[in-house]
Design a protein around this motif. Structure first.
Motif, PDB file in Angstrom:
ATOM      1  N   VAL A 145     -42.456  16.799   0.334  1.00  0.00           N
ATOM      2  CA  VAL A 145     -42.312  17.014   1.778  1.00  0.00           C
ATOM      3  C   VAL A 145     -41.599  15.824   2.413  1.00  0.00           C
ATOM      4  N   ARG A 146     -41.983  14.630   2.016  1.00  0.00           N
ATOM      5  CA  ARG A 146     -41.364  13.409   2.542  1.00  0.00           C
ATOM      6  C   ARG A 146     -39.865  13.380   2.243  1.00  0.00           C
ATOM      7  N   ALA A 147     -39.500  13.804   1.041  1.00  0.00           N
ATOM      8  CA  ALA A 147     -38.090  13.790   0.641  1.00  0.00           C
ATOM      9  C   ALA A 147     -37.261  14.714   1.509  1.00  0.00           C
ATOM     10  N   ALA A 148     -37.783  15.889   1.816  1.00  0.00           N
ATOM     11  CA  ALA A 148     -37.037  16.839   2.639  1.00  0.00           C
ATOM     12  C   ALA A 148     -36.859  16.329   4.059  1.00  0.00           C
ATOM     13  N   VAL A 149     -37.921  15.785   4.636  1.00  0.00           N
ATOM     14  CA  VAL A 149     -37.845  15.258   6.005  1.00  0.00           C
ATOM     15  C   VAL A 149     -36.884  14.078   6.065  1.00  0.00           C
ATOM     16  N   ARG A 150     -36.946  13.195   5.071  1.00  0.00           N
ATOM     17  CA  ARG A 150     -36.059  12.033   5.048  1.00  0.00           C
ATOM     18  C   ARG A 150     -34.612  12.454   4.853  1.00  0.00           C
ATOM     19  N   ALA A 151     -34.377  13.497   4.059  1.00  0.00           N
ATOM     20  CA  ALA A 151     -33.014  13.928   3.761  1.00  0.00           C
ATOM     21  C   ALA A 151     -32.276  14.402   5.007  1.00  0.00           C
ATOM     22  N   VAL A 152     -32.927  15.240   5.822  1.00  0.00           N
ATOM     23  CA  VAL A 152     -32.231  15.736   7.015  1.00  0.00           C
ATOM     24  C   VAL A 152     -31.989  14.602   7.997  1.00  0.00           C
ATOM     25  N   SER A 153     -32.903  13.633   8.030  1.00  0.00           N
ATOM     26  CA  SER A 153     -32.709  12.477   8.906  1.00  0.00           C
ATOM     27  C   SER A 153     -31.563  11.605   8.409  1.00  0.00           C
ATOM     28  N   ASP A 154     -31.524  11.350   7.100  1.00  0.00           N
ATOM     29  CA  ASP A 154     -30.452  10.540   6.524  1.00  0.00           C
ATOM     30  C   ASP A 154     -29.098  11.212   6.690  1.00  0.00           C
ATOM     31  N   ALA A 155     -29.093  12.539   6.753  1.00  0.00           N
ATOM     32  CA  ALA A 155     -27.844  13.282   6.937  1.00  0.00           C
ATOM     33  C   ALA A 155     -27.387  13.271   8.402  1.00  0.00           C
ATOM     34  N   GLY A 156     -28.184  12.671   9.265  1.00  0.00           N
ATOM     35  CA  GLY A 156     -27.829  12.616  10.679  1.00  0.00           C
ATOM     36  C   GLY A 156     -28.258  13.838  11.460  1.00  0.00           C
ATOM     37  N   HIS A 157     -29.181  14.618  10.892  1.00  0.00           N
ATOM     38  CA  HIS A 157     -29.639  15.836  11.566  1.00  0.00           C
ATOM     39  C   HIS A 157     -31.169  15.909  11.606  1.00  0.00           C
ATOM     40  N   PRO A 158     -31.801  14.929  12.236  1.00  0.00           N
ATOM     41  CA  PRO A 158     -33.268  14.954  12.312  1.00  0.00           C
ATOM     42  C   PRO A 158     -33.801  16.113  13.145  1.00  0.00           C
ATOM     43  N   GLU A 159     -32.881  16.796  13.871  1.00  0.00           N
ATOM     44  CA  GLU A 159     -33.309  17.936  14.686  1.00  0.00           C
ATOM     45  C   GLU A 159     -33.616  19.173  13.849  1.00  0.00           C
ATOM     46  N   ILE A 160     -33.234  19.163  12.564  1.00  0.00           N
ATOM     47  CA  ILE A 160     -33.546  20.299  11.687  1.00  0.00           C
ATOM     48  C   ILE A 160     -35.021  20.215  11.296  1.00  0.00           C
ATOM     49  N   PRO A 161     -35.844  21.141  11.761  1.00  0.00           N
ATOM     50  CA  PRO A 161     -37.269  21.063  11.422  1.00  0.00           C
ATOM     51  C   PRO A 161     -37.530  21.476   9.977  1.00  0.00           C
ATOM     52  N   VAL A 162     -38.444  20.764   9.356  1.00  0.00           N
ATOM     53  CA  VAL A 162     -38.913  21.096   8.017  1.00  0.00           C
ATOM     54  C   VAL A 162     -40.338  21.614   8.156  1.00  0.00           C
ATOM     55  N   THR A 163     -40.587  22.813   7.661  1.00  0.00           N
ATOM     56  CA  THR A 163     -41.926  23.379   7.706  1.00  0.00           C
ATOM     57  C   THR A 163     -42.413  23.653   6.289  1.00  0.00           C
ATOM     58  N   VAL A 164     -43.704  23.892   6.165  1.00  0.00           N
ATOM     59  CA  VAL A 164     -44.323  24.035   4.853  1.00  0.00           C
ATOM     60  C   VAL A 164     -45.205  25.276   4.828  1.00  0.00           C
ATOM     61  N   LYS A 165     -45.065  26.080   3.786  1.00  0.00           N
ATOM     62  CA  LYS A 165     -45.930  27.253   3.597  1.00  0.00           C
ATOM     63  C   LYS A 165     -46.745  27.062   2.326  1.00  0.00           C
ATOM     64  N   PHE A 166     -48.052  27.305   2.422  1.00  0.00           N
ATOM     65  CA  PHE A 166     -48.924  27.176   1.260  1.00  0.00           C
ATOM     66  C   PHE A 166     -50.030  28.221   1.336  1.00  0.00           C
ATOM     67  N   ARG A 167     -50.847  28.264   0.294  1.00  0.00           N
ATOM     68  CA  ARG A 167     -51.988  29.186   0.249  1.00  0.00           C
ATOM     69  C   ARG A 167     -53.296  28.408   0.426  1.00  0.00           C
ATOM     70  N   VAL A 168     -54.394  29.142   0.457  1.00  0.00           N
ATOM     71  CA  VAL A 168     -55.701  28.501   0.593  1.00  0.00           C
ATOM     72  C   VAL A 168     -55.956  27.558  -0.583  1.00  0.00           C
ATOM     73  N   GLY A 169     -55.475  27.939  -1.741  1.00  0.00           N
ATOM     74  CA  GLY A 169     -55.654  27.092  -2.915  1.00  0.00           C
ATOM     75  C   GLY A 169     -55.313  27.841  -4.179  1.00  0.00           C
ATOM     76  N   ILE A 170     -55.691  27.273  -5.310  1.00  0.00           N
ATOM     77  CA  ILE A 170     -55.421  27.901  -6.602  1.00  0.00           C
ATOM     78  C   ILE A 170     -56.380  29.065  -6.833  1.00  0.00           C
ATOM     79  N   ASP A 171     -57.664  28.803  -6.597  1.00  0.00           N
ATOM     80  CA  ASP A 171     -58.693  29.841  -6.700  1.00  0.00           C
ATOM     81  C   ASP A 171     -59.839  29.427  -5.790  1.00  0.00           C
ATOM     82  N   ASP A 172     -60.946  30.179  -5.833  1.00  0.00           N
ATOM     83  CA  ASP A 172     -62.057  29.893  -4.923  1.00  0.00           C
ATOM     84  C   ASP A 172     -62.740  28.560  -5.213  1.00  0.00           C
ATOM     85  N   ASP A 173     -62.530  28.021  -6.391  1.00  0.00           N
ATOM     86  CA  ASP A 173     -63.115  26.724  -6.731  1.00  0.00           C
ATOM     87  C   ASP A 173     -62.175  25.558  -6.441  1.00  0.00           C
TER      88      ASP A 173
END
Length: 219
Positions: A145-173
């Motif tokens: 996540v850090r790499a993606a956020v830093r990349a758009v900033s280093d490219a001069g486009h910090p206005e490009i939002p980076v979002t993240v999609k995930f699940r609750v987890g691997i399983d119930d445990d």
């Protein structure tokens, strides 16, 4: 005599600099949400609602294939002329390729928004430690996540939002969504989305809205 003031209605959904009139997001799905499918969906929304107000995310694009300019992958980044914002979902398991891909997207104006895929439950993906299995490796997840956020900033486009999609987890445990949300926010993500199922559930059963509510409170 005072002049009455009017207050503009609050946007239904805000992601970085984008204020959307609809909270509805077309969820990305490999082999489905290509430019033709998104165009049909947008036509349906325009016909029924009079405008296009939601967010339409393209199908999953692999970071390494994008960096290597794989022809099929490059075709998957095609957007219709009227798509705004152009939302691209990036699949990755490696911080270096994440950085290179996100910087390429920013520098070459391939998209206006980058969504990171940590939700895919398909075994051939999770067996390699990707998709919904990756947030379990908290340090690697944070570095990606850090790499993606830093990349758009280093490219001069910090206005490009980076979002993240995930699940609750691997399983119930092994629930990871609370840590995944906190880490993403700490690393600069503009927003997170949680699929209320575990990877083990894949697309079966019912979504656990209580876990989503817990994430909202936690964030």
């Amino acid at each position: 005599m005072s002049t009455p003031t009017t207050t503009a209605p609050a946007p239904a959904l805000s992601i970085g600099r984008f204020d959307l009139d609809s909270p509805v997001v077309l969820a990305p799905m490999a082999g489905v949400t290509n430019v033709a499918f998104r165009t049909l969906c947008r036509e349906q929304e325009r016909e029924r609602m009079g405008s296009v107000a939601g967010l339409y995310v393209c199908e999953m694009v692999t970071a390494r294939a994008l960096v290597e300019r794989n022809p099929k992958t490059m075709h998957m980044t095609t957007f219709a002329a009227d798509e705004d914002p152009r939302s691209l979902q990036l699949y990755t398991t490696d911080p270096e390729y994440t950085y290179r891909a996100a910087r390429m997207i920013a520098e070459e104006d391939l998209a206006d928004h980058i969504d990171m895929n940590f939700g895919c439950p398909v075994p051939k993906v999770t067996r390699r430690g990707g998709g919904s299995a990756l947030p379990f490796k908290r340090r690697l997840y944070a570095s990606i996540v850090r790499a993606a956020v830093r990349a758009v900033s280093d490219a001069g486009h910090p206005e490009i939002p980076v979002t993240v999609k995930f699940r609750v987890g691997i399983d119930d445990d092994h629930h990871t969504h609370l840590d995944a949300g906190r880490i993403a926010a700490d690393e600069g993500a503009a927003a997170v989305a949680c699929h209320g199922r575990t990877a083990a559930q894949r697309y079966s059963g019912t979504a656990d809205w209580e876990q989503i509510a817990r994430l909202v409170d936690h964030m």
